[in-house]
Design a protein around this motif. Structure first.
Motif, PDB file in Angstrom:
ATOM      1  N   SER A   8       0.811  -1.220   0.000  1.00 39.67           N
ATOM      2  CA  SER A   8       0.000   0.000   0.000  1.00 39.67           C
ATOM      3  C   SER A   8       0.842   1.267   0.000  1.00 39.67           C
ATOM      4  O   SER A   8       0.471   2.261  -0.634  1.00 39.67           O
ATOM      5  CB  SER A   8      -0.945   0.002   1.202  1.00 39.67           C
ATOM      6  OG  SER A   8      -0.217   0.034   2.420  1.00 39.67           O
ATOM      7  N   LYS A   9       1.967   1.252   0.701  1.00 36.02           N
ATOM      8  CA  LYS A   9       2.754   2.480   0.856  1.00 36.02           C
ATOM      9  C   LYS A   9       3.806   2.660  -0.248  1.00 36.02           C
ATOM     10  O   LYS A   9       4.195   3.796  -0.555  1.00 36.02           O
ATOM     11  CB  LYS A   9       3.451   2.502   2.220  1.00 36.02           C
ATOM     12  CG  LYS A   9       2.546   2.208   3.411  1.00 36.02           C
ATOM     13  CD  LYS A   9       1.309   3.080   3.464  1.00 36.02           C
ATOM     14  CE  LYS A   9       0.411   2.682   4.634  1.00 36.02           C
ATOM     15  NZ  LYS A   9      -0.886   3.379   4.631  1.00 36.02           N
ATOM     16  N   PHE A  16       1.165   0.707  -4.296  1.00 32.20           N
ATOM     17  CA  PHE A  16      -0.158   1.206  -4.660  1.00 32.20           C
ATOM     18  C   PHE A  16      -0.383   2.652  -4.237  1.00 32.20           C
ATOM     19  O   PHE A  16      -1.505   3.147  -4.304  1.00 32.20           O
ATOM     20  CB  PHE A  16      -1.254   0.349  -3.998  1.00 32.20           C
ATOM     21  CG  PHE A  16      -1.261  -1.103  -4.404  1.00 32.20           C
ATOM     22  CD1 PHE A  16      -0.716  -1.527  -5.596  1.00 32.20           C
ATOM     23  CD2 PHE A  16      -1.831  -2.045  -3.571  1.00 32.20           C
ATOM     24  CE1 PHE A  16      -0.722  -2.862  -5.964  1.00 32.20           C
ATOM     25  CE2 PHE A  16      -1.859  -3.389  -3.925  1.00 32.20           C
ATOM     26  CZ  PHE A  16      -1.300  -3.792  -5.123  1.00 32.20           C
ATOM     27  N   ASN A  17       0.641   3.342  -3.810  1.00 38.89           N
ATOM     28  CA  ASN A  17       0.454   4.666  -3.209  1.00 38.89           C
ATOM     29  C   ASN A  17      -0.150   5.682  -4.174  1.00 38.89           C
ATOM     30  O   ASN A  17      -0.777   6.657  -3.750  1.00 38.89           O
ATOM     31  CB  ASN A  17       1.787   5.193  -2.655  1.00 38.89           C
ATOM     32  CG  ASN A  17       2.890   5.197  -3.693  1.00 38.89           C
ATOM     33  OD1 ASN A  17       3.096   4.218  -4.393  1.00 38.89           O
ATOM     34  ND2 ASN A  17       3.608   6.311  -3.803  1.00 38.89           N
ATOM     35  N   SER A  21      -2.350   4.754  -6.613  1.00 41.82           N
ATOM     36  CA  SER A  21      -3.482   4.072  -7.261  1.00 41.82           C
ATOM     37  C   SER A  21      -4.721   4.101  -6.378  1.00 41.82           C
ATOM     38  O   SER A  21      -4.636   4.272  -5.158  1.00 41.82           O
ATOM     39  CB  SER A  21      -3.117   2.608  -7.550  1.00 41.82           C
ATOM     40  OG  SER A  21      -1.933   2.520  -8.301  1.00 41.82           O
ATOM     41  N   HIS A  22      -5.874   3.914  -7.016  1.00 35.10           N
ATOM     42  CA  HIS A  22      -7.106   3.678  -6.257  1.00 35.10           C
ATOM     43  C   HIS A  22      -7.320   2.165  -6.211  1.00 35.10           C
ATOM     44  O   HIS A  22      -7.459   1.525  -7.244  1.00 35.10           O
ATOM     45  CB  HIS A  22      -8.312   4.353  -6.896  1.00 35.10           C
ATOM     46  CG  HIS A  22      -9.495   4.380  -5.970  1.00 35.10           C
ATOM     47  ND1 HIS A  22      -9.964   5.547  -5.389  1.00 35.10           N
ATOM     48  CD2 HIS A  22     -10.266   3.380  -5.469  1.00 35.10           C
ATOM     49  CE1 HIS A  22     -10.982   5.259  -4.593  1.00 35.10           C
ATOM     50  NE2 HIS A  22     -11.191   3.949  -4.633  1.00 35.10           N
ATOM     51  N   VAL A  23      -7.341   1.627  -5.001  1.00 33.11           N
ATOM     52  CA  VAL A  23      -7.452   0.183  -4.814  1.00 33.11           C
ATOM     53  C   VAL A  23      -8.843  -0.166  -4.314  1.00 33.11           C
ATOM     54  O   VAL A  23      -9.344   0.432  -3.351  1.00 33.11           O
ATOM     55  CB  VAL A  23      -6.390  -0.342  -3.822  1.00 33.11           C
ATOM     56  CG1 VAL A  23      -6.474  -1.863  -3.719  1.00 33.11           C
ATOM     57  CG2 VAL A  23      -4.994   0.081  -4.252  1.00 33.11           C
ATOM     58  N   HIS A  51      -3.540  -0.303   4.223  1.00 31.63           N
ATOM     59  CA  HIS A  51      -4.384  -0.185   3.031  1.00 31.63           C
ATOM     60  C   HIS A  51      -4.062   1.128   2.337  1.00 31.63           C
ATOM     61  O   HIS A  51      -3.673   2.114   2.976  1.00 31.63           O
ATOM     62  CB  HIS A  51      -5.874  -0.239   3.410  1.00 31.63           C
ATOM     63  CG  HIS A  51      -6.319  -1.576   3.913  1.00 31.63           C
ATOM     64  ND1 HIS A  51      -6.147  -1.970   5.224  1.00 31.63           N
ATOM     65  CD2 HIS A  51      -6.897  -2.629   3.283  1.00 31.63           C
ATOM     66  CE1 HIS A  51      -6.606  -3.199   5.387  1.00 31.63           C
ATOM     67  NE2 HIS A  51      -7.066  -3.622   4.224  1.00 31.63           N
ATOM     68  N   ALA A  52      -4.232   1.144   1.036  1.00 29.06           N
ATOM     69  CA  ALA A  52      -3.919   2.338   0.252  1.00 29.06           C
ATOM     70  C   ALA A  52      -4.762   3.520   0.719  1.00 29.06           C
ATOM     71  O   ALA A  52      -5.896   3.355   1.196  1.00 29.06           O
ATOM     72  CB  ALA A  52      -4.163   2.069  -1.230  1.00 29.06           C
ATOM     73  N   LYS A  53      -4.212   4.715   0.568  1.00 30.17           N
ATOM     74  CA  LYS A  53      -4.937   5.925   0.976  1.00 30.17           C
ATOM     75  C   LYS A  53      -6.213   6.086   0.163  1.00 30.17           C
ATOM     76  O   LYS A  53      -7.276   6.404   0.694  1.00 30.17           O
ATOM     77  CB  LYS A  53      -4.028   7.137   0.800  1.00 30.17           C
ATOM     78  CG  LYS A  53      -4.660   8.444   1.241  1.00 30.17           C
ATOM     79  CD  LYS A  53      -3.702   9.618   1.073  1.00 30.17           C
ATOM     80  CE  LYS A  53      -4.354  10.923   1.507  1.00 30.17           C
ATOM     81  NZ  LYS A  53      -3.432  12.084   1.335  1.00 30.17           N
ATOM     82  N   ASN A  54      -6.116   5.864  -1.144  1.00 34.92           N
ATOM     83  CA  ASN A  54      -7.290   5.917  -2.020  1.00 34.92           C
ATOM     84  C   ASN A  54      -7.853   4.508  -2.139  1.00 34.92           C
ATOM     85  O   ASN A  54      -7.300   3.676  -2.854  1.00 34.92           O
ATOM     86  CB  ASN A  54      -6.906   6.466  -3.392  1.00 34.92           C
ATOM     87  CG  ASN A  54      -6.396   7.889  -3.319  1.00 34.92           C
ATOM     88  OD1 ASN A  54      -6.968   8.713  -2.620  1.00 34.92           O
ATOM     89  ND2 ASN A  54      -5.313   8.183  -4.031  1.00 34.92           N
ATOM     90  N   ARG A  55      -8.920   4.241  -1.434  1.00 35.60           N
ATOM     91  CA  ARG A  55      -9.400   2.861  -1.329  1.00 35.60           C
ATOM     92  C   ARG A  55     -10.916   2.815  -1.261  1.00 35.60           C
ATOM     93  O   ARG A  55     -11.582   3.759  -0.837  1.00 35.60           O
ATOM     94  CB  ARG A  55      -8.816   2.207  -0.084  1.00 35.60           C
ATOM     95  CG  ARG A  55      -9.294   2.855   1.202  1.00 35.60           C
ATOM     96  CD  ARG A  55      -8.592   2.327   2.423  1.00 35.60           C
ATOM     97  NE  ARG A  55      -9.087   2.966   3.636  1.00 35.60           N
ATOM     98  CZ  ARG A  55      -8.321   3.491   4.575  1.00 35.60           C
ATOM     99  NH1 ARG A  55      -7.000   3.463   4.445  1.00 35.60           N
ATOM    100  NH2 ARG A  55      -8.847   4.046   5.642  1.00 35.60           N
TER     101      ARG A  55
END
Length: 356
Positions: A99-100, A103-104, A106-108, A134-138
């Motif tokens: 996530s960090k 995927f940082n 990306s929207h997951v 978990h990714a920030k944009n999730r």
């Protein structure tokens, strides 16, 4: 509007979530989306559509550091609108790295396929720690309403329920001849303690089915097989219970069954119930967490049994011998299945894409 989508899966084989990922790649590709399937393991058996990035092969060819660099480079070079993550995610530090560091940007969309949230969240008793990797944009997607409600009660996380859909192309009745087992009920699944086939065997033993010449077929493999065989010997059911190795195309066996039985301790969204009902086969299932109550209408298209009540499960099996009731239920097996159709479910996914 066409989206660039990465479907992330542990593999393309064996499991229900993996099958959902494969089916999703086909359905979204048909809708014109640009799909990449990213498989963590080099196990590719299910049909899929789109580009395949087989990270399992990368790991076989390179050491961990080199494989990680290639992993990060892949997601850096490919700007996906959404990453749809179907994996098990129970390793805290691995998910933090994903996530960090990967995927940082990306929207997951994190998919939750099972009521056992520990498969997806480490440190479940500490919500802030469970949510951290978990990714920030999730966005969180659950496969049934019961999991959605449980997720909120445990972690106060909002999610949206989108049901799994049945791919009718998978249901090929031409590859296997008609069953030669006479009348039978069938249980399908991996032979593990979660599936509780011992409860199915005992309920069958206490029912009137074997006295009427109706066998029990158990389709699957797993670590519990030896113990289950011992139980069958102790109950003197050697001639009544038949074990069959799991096969990729079990549909003729299901179609020719009098009913399909499910005695699981816990589920996510048991697709085998949908498969049976689609094949016009009534179902008998514990009202376990989660899924059966959102598929079965009790005494309408099957029998929904009080969770873990073996005595009631035996009574439900006996109801299969009531010809009038059985025939009425068999008429209704398709009732409510329209919400699980591919077009309906993919519409829900595209609606979600547009809302994010």
């Amino acid at each position: 509007m066409t989206k660039k989508i990465c479907i992330l899966t542990d593999s393309l084989s064996s499991g229900g979530a993996e099958k959902v990922a494969a089916n999703m790649s086909i359905a979204l590709s048909k809708k014109g989306h640009e799909v990449t399937v990213f498989s963590m393991q080099d196990i590719i058996n299910y049909s899929y559509n789109g580009h395949l990035y087989n990270f399992g092969l990368i790991k076989l060819k390179h050491n961990r550091i080199k494989a990680f660099i290639k992993l990060r480079q892949f997601f850096k070079e490919n700007t996906f609108d959404y990453i749809i993550d179907h994996r098990l995610r129970d390793k805290f530090f691995k998910e933090v790295i994903f996530s960090k560091f990967i995927f940082n940007a990306s929207h997951v969309i994190y998919c939750i396929h099972n009521y056992r949230l520990e498969y997806y969240f480490s440190f479940l008793s500490k919500p802030w720690l469970a949510i951290y990797p978990h990714a920030k944009n999730r966005t969180f997607v659950t496969v049934c309403k019961t999991i959605e409600e449980y997720l909120y009660s445990k972690l106060k996380l909002e999610s949206v329920t989108i049901y799994n859909f049945l791919n009718f192309d998978d249901i090929d009745l031409s590859k296997e001849s008609k069953s030669n087992y006479g009348d039978y009920v069938i249980g399908v699944g991996r032979l593990t303690n979660i599936k509780q086939f011992d409860k199915l065997i005992r309920s069958y033993y206490n029912s009137n089915l074997h006295q009427q010449g109706i066998k029990l077929l158990i389709l699957g493999d797993g670590p519990e097989k030896k113990r289950l065989r011992s139980l069958i010997i102790n109950l003197q059911l050697n001639n009544d219970v038949v074990f069959l190795a799991f096969r990729d195309n079990p549909f003729n066996l299901i179609k020719n069954a009098k009913a399909l039985a499910l005695t699981s301790k816990v589920e996510g969204f048991p697709m085998v119930l949908l498969e049976a009902l689609t094949l016009n086969v009534p179902v008998v299932a514990f009202n376990c967490k989660s899924g059966p109550s959102e598929i079965i209408k009790n005494n309408v298209n099957g029998f929904l049994v009080d969770n873990q009540n073996e005595e009631d499960f035996t009574l439900a099996l006996n109801k299969l011998l009531d010809n009038f009731l059985y025939n009425e239920i068999k008429k209704n097996t398709s009732l409510g299945l329209e919400v699980f159709l591919e077009d309906k479910v993919i519409q829900e996914w595209e609606k979600l894409f547009n809302q994010i």
